[in-house]
Design a protein around this motif. Structure first.
Motif, short mmCIF file in Angstrom:
data_model
loop_
_atom_site.label_atom_id
_atom_site.label_comp_id
_atom_site.label_asym_id
_atom_site.label_seq_id
_atom_site.Cartn_x
_atom_site.Cartn_y
_atom_site.Cartn_z
N ILE A 1 0.85 -1.20 0.00
CA ILE A 1 0.00 0.00 0.00
C ILE A 1 0.88 1.25 0.00
CG2 ILE A 1 -1.64 1.36 1.37
CD1 ILE A 1 -2.77 -1.39 2.36
N GLU A 2 1.90 1.25 0.83
CA GLU A 2 2.80 2.41 0.89
C GLU A 2 3.50 2.64 -0.45
OE1 GLU A 2 3.69 2.12 5.69
OE2 GLU A 2 5.12 1.21 4.27
N HIS A 3 3.88 1.57 -1.13
CA HIS A 3 4.50 1.71 -2.46
C HIS A 3 3.51 2.32 -3.45
CE1 HIS A 3 8.50 -0.20 -2.38
NE2 HIS A 3 8.01 -0.90 -1.36
N ILE A 4 2.27 1.87 -3.40
CA ILE A 4 1.26 2.42 -4.32
C ILE A 4 1.03 3.89 -4.02
CG2 ILE A 4 -1.18 2.32 -4.99
CD1 ILE A 4 -1.00 -0.77 -4.45
N ARG A 5 0.87 4.23 -2.76
CA ARG A 5 0.61 5.63 -2.39
C ARG A 5 1.80 6.54 -2.65
NH1 ARG A 5 -4.00 4.75 -3.37
NH2 ARG A 5 -5.55 4.22 -1.79
#
Length: 130
Positions: free
Chosen positions: A63-67
């Protein structure tokens, strides 16, 4: 409509795929967070579903990579699908950038309610799609 489901368990992917098929939604499967991020580079999705506990990169990190992306794909709605019912989990997922959290075993109404709420919000111009 196309959804990406990042989930290491084949049976869980199959159950969710069967649910989405009923609604005419195409599901693309990724068996790992790393593969899910690669697929997201290649294709567009209305929503990303992500499990939290996977070998290698976990769901929170995914999720952090996507955001962290600076393009439109960095704003794709994300729903966490997890069996973990720890009290602080929902807050942790939302802080990481998830839009919602649903629990396994996945119930069709919970999945569709979460997706519907996100799509309605985005249609009203209050969300991240587009």
């Amino acid at each position: 409509m196309k959804v990406l489901f990042i989930e290491d368990d084949r049976m869980n992917r199959r159950v969710v795929k069967d649910m989405l098929d009923v609604a005419g939604v195409t599901m693309v499967e990724a068996e790992s967070a790393e593969r899910g991020l690669e697929i997201l580079d290649e294709q567009d999705f209305i929503i990303v579903l992500v499990d939290l506990r996977m070998p290698g990169m976990d769901g929170i990190t995914a999720i952090e990579h996507i955001r962290a992306r600076t393009d439109a794909k960095g704003r794709v709605p994300i729903i966490v699908v997890t069996a973990d019912i720890a009290p602080q989990l929902r807050e942790r997922c939302l802080r990481a950038g998830a839009d919602d959290v649903i629990f396994k075993p996945v119930a069709m109404d919970a999945l569709f309610d979460a997706m519907g709420a996100i799509l309605a919000r985005d249609a009203a111009g209050d969300g991240m799609i587009g």
